[in-house]
Each structure stands twice: as C-alpha cells, then as structure tokens.
Design an enzyme around this catalytic site. Structure first.
Site, PDB file in Angstrom:
ATOM      1  NE  ARG A  63      -4.192  -1.788   1.772  1.00  0.00           N
ATOM      2  CZ  ARG A  63      -5.030  -2.321   2.649  1.00  0.00           C
ATOM      3  NH1 ARG A  63      -4.820  -2.174   3.937  1.00  0.00           N
ATOM      4  NH2 ARG A  63      -6.087  -2.990   2.233  1.00  0.00           N
ATOM      5  CE  LYS A 115     -21.699 -18.747   3.651  1.00  0.00           C
ATOM      6  NZ  LYS A 115     -22.032 -18.042   4.882  1.00  0.00           N
ATOM      7  N   GLY A 171     -11.467  -9.268  -2.370  1.00  0.00           N
ATOM      8  CA  GLY A 171     -11.378 -10.411  -1.461  1.00  0.00           C
ATOM      9  C   GLY A 171     -10.257 -11.390  -1.752  1.00  0.00           C
ATOM     10  N   GLY A 220     -13.264  -4.156  -0.317  1.00  0.00           N
ATOM     11  CA  GLY A 220     -14.657  -3.721  -0.194  1.00  0.00           C
ATOM     12  C   GLY A 220     -15.045  -2.695  -1.251  1.00  0.00           C
TER      13      GLY A 220
END
Ligand code: AMP
Length: 396
Positions: free
Chosen positions: A35, A198, A354, A377
């Site tokens: 970062r 999921k 993710g 996110g």
C-alpha cells in the site's frame, strides 16, 4: 476524470489521503509494503512539480481513541525508505502542533500526520473535523481506494472544502479506469470469473455485471447452489439452500441478456473438509453423499481455459477451490495461468475483491495480470454498481 496531472503543484501543499493501513508484526514493523508503494507515484509527482506533501491515513481500528500500537509513527522509516525522502511526522492530525508542522513544511518535504481514526470524528464524517483537516493543504488528493466506499471525514466530507482544487491520485484513477474497462469500455468478449464460497455475497455483483459481460464462469463453493438448483446431486458440498430459487433466477436473467454461463462439469471431491482427505474426481452433479467438491476438475479446467483464452477482457473475483489447502489449490493456480496467458495475448485482466487478490499474490500472478485491485470492499461495491462516496466527492 480530474487527476493529479491536471495540476501543477509548484509551491503548493498537496493534502493526500493515502491508505497506509498496512499490517504490522509484534515488533510493530511493516510486514507488507504494497500500500505504501502504491501511493508513491502520486507523492513523487507533487514533489517533482516543486510542491510539498501532507499525508493522512488511518491504521487499524482504534475506534476513536488513541492507541500507541496503532500510531503511524511506526511506519515513518518504511515510508521514508520507499519514497526516498526523509518523512517528517507529527503526533496528531489536527490542532496547533499540526498547524506549526504544516506551516514549516518546505518544498520537497513530506509530513505524515498521526492516525486519523484516533478521532471518532473521522469515521462519523464530522464537519468541523473535516474542515480542520482541510486547512493542511492547498489541493486535496484522494489516493485511498481502499476507503473510497466510506463517507468519512478525510475521504469524502473534506472534499467540499476544496472546490476546484481536488483530484484523484494516480492509484485511485487507475482503479477507476480498470473498473471502467471491465464494466463499460471493455473490448469483447468480456468474461467474468466468479468464485468464492457463497453466492449470497455475489448476487448484486452478478446482477450488475450481466449487462456488461458475454461469459460468466462460475466456480468455487458457489457452484453447488447452482448445480443443486438444476437438480444435481452435490453430496455434502457447501450449498445455500435458501438461495436455490435465486440461482435459477440468475441463470434465467443471464440467458435473457445473452450471457453464456459456464459451470464446472467435474470436481475434485473430498471425503472431509481437510487437506489430507481422500480425493476423487466426479461429475459435478453426481457427488456421492459424504463427499464434497473442493476444487475444479480437469474437464472443467479445460473448458474454462478455452473460454478465458478467447476473452479480450477478464474480471476475476474469487478462487475456484479451497486454495488455502495445497491439495485443492490446483484449480485456482491453473486459472491464474489461463488468465496470465490471455493477458500475454493482449487481453485486459482485472483481479479484484477479497480472496482472489490473496490467491494471485500467493501464487505469483500479481504482476502477470493487467491490474490487481488494492481495495477489497471498495472494488466489490464498484462491481455492484454502487457510487462510491469518496469518488463522488471529487467529481461533485
Ligand atoms: P470469497 O471471499 O467469497 O471470495 O470466498 C473465498 C473462500 O471460498 C476461500 O476461503 C475458499 O477456500 C472458499 N471456497 C472456494 N471453493 C470452495 C468450496 N468448493 N467449498 C468450500 N469453500 C470454498
């Protein structure tokens, strides 16, 4: 899009919101500098123009209280090393001490402020706090994609105090362009590869991207909800029983929109959720009771390969197997090689959101795809079609 390149920073102070939320070890040393390196181009541009830089960031979750372990003082040396300039530090982000440090800042110098989240006002988006922060720069630069989906003081509210004098940093503009390339201006055929555990966490993404893509590859744990909905036998594989109708509806929506959906045809099934499980290859819709699909099978990978190699634009979100277990990482690694090959052949490939980012880094594909997103996110919300407050605040 208004970027750093639209400004000349000579004798100007740039107030740059960066994402220096880096991992620290027990000795409070930075263990992953990605970062910080990602923020370097924006900082260098300002310095080369002859300006000075005030950096502000959060670190961890101090929840509005001072927490010495989460002080940004721990990263000053690392930032200095990476940028190649001795970075100054001030132990607050608002107040008299900061004003003095900012006023003393000369051309070519960099000042890092203390953790913004030591103040609860940062996350609540407090107006007065935002106004105080805004006094530290002539031009506001937002280069923190990781927090662009949050309407915090330093990411969003502050921008109101810089009418005309605000822009996206290099990193943030690259992120925005990468998403645009996939969702609006991507060369066809456009393929999205969605994996992960999921379907429930990816519904909005699937619905939003159907208008933009030609092929949808579904892999990973999500697969079994779709296969079950189609009447297949999935044994003990992960499945969201309350999402069967939704899976059917997503397949119908895809068909209506002319999107070809590619599901696995065979899988590596295991007799327990463990790396040392017994393994056999079975058709995806004939997994025996007591067995669960944990990775893509060989025929599936052959098929996915042909689709990926024909694609000109690729979005990859989510692993196609339980890649954390070496015996079930093969599918995700193979997929990485297909995306790498397609990229070599001129396709644009974006990996984001993710665990796929963790997977491409772990398996060494990060520099072999066109772009790896830095914001989990924020990337997911962009793919869901949401307007990110940090981006909207610059555009307003
Ligand atoms: P996500 O954060 O949604 O991208 O999900 C990533 C997680 O999905 C990883 O931790 C994988 O281990 C998990 N996963 C992928 N395939 C499967 C599978 N077949 N069964 C269970 N978990 C899976």
């Amino acid at each position: 899009m208004i970027t750093l390149d639209d400004f000349n920073f000579e004798n100007k102070r740039a107030l740059i919101r960066v994402d220096f939320n880096v991992p620290l070890n027990e000795d409070l040393e930075v263990t992953d500098t990605t970062r910080i390196e990602a923020a370097k181009p924006s900082i260098i541009k300002v310095l080369e123009d002859g300006g000075s830089v005030v950096l502000m960031s959060h670190l961890g979750r101090p929840k509005g209280a001072v927490n010495p372990k989460l002080s940004l003082s721990h990263i000053v040396d690392t930032v200095s090393e990476i940028i190649g300039v001795n970075v100054k530090f001030v132990g607050d982000c608002v107040g008299k001490e900061v004003r003095e440090a900012v006023t003393a800042l000369k051309r070519g110098e960099i000042l890092l402020l203390e953790n913004l989240r030591f103040y609860a006002e940062e996350e609540s988006g407090d107006l007065e706090f935002s106004k105080q922060l805004s006094e530290w720069g002539d031009i506001y630069v937002n280069d923190a994609f990781g927090t662009a989906h949050r309407a915090h003081a330093s990411t969003t509210i502050i921008a109101d105090y810089f009418s005309g004098n605000k822009c996206f940093g290099s990193l943030l503009s690259k992120e925005i362009q990468a998403i645009e390339k996939v969702l609006t201006s991507g060369e066809k055929p456009v393929t999205a590869i969605l994996g992960g555990a999921k379907v429930s966490s990816k519904i909005t993404i699937i619905e939003n991207i159907l208008d933009a893509i030609d092929h949808l590859i579904i892999g990973g744990g999500m697969t079994y909800t779709f296969i079950k909905a189609m009447g297949g036998e999935i044994g003990d594989s992960i499945c969201e029983l309350d999402k069967l109708d939704l899976a059917t509806s997503l397949m119908e929506q895809a068909k209506e929109k002319g999107v070809i959906v590619h599901l696995p045809v065979d899988v590596l099934a295991a007799n327990k959720f463990s790396n040392d499980a017994e393994v056999k290859t079975t058709p995806v819709d004939q997994i025996p009771a007591g067995w669960q699909g944990l990775d893509a099978g060989p025929k599936t990978l052959e098929h996915f390969k042909s689709v990926i190699l024909e694609s000109r634009t690729i979005l990859w979100n989510g692993p196609v197997g339980v890649f954390e277990m070496p015996n079930f990482a093969n599918g995700t690694i193979a997929l990485g090689t297909f995306v790498e090959e397609a990229t070599k052949n001129g396709a644009f490939s974006l990996v984001g959101g993710g665990d796929s980012v963790a997977a491409v880094k772990q398996f060494g594909f990060a520099d072999k795809v066109s772009y790896v997103s830095t914001g989990g996110g924020a990337m997911l919300e962009s793919l869901e079609g949401k307007s990110l407050p940090g981006i909207a605040a610059i555009l307003n």
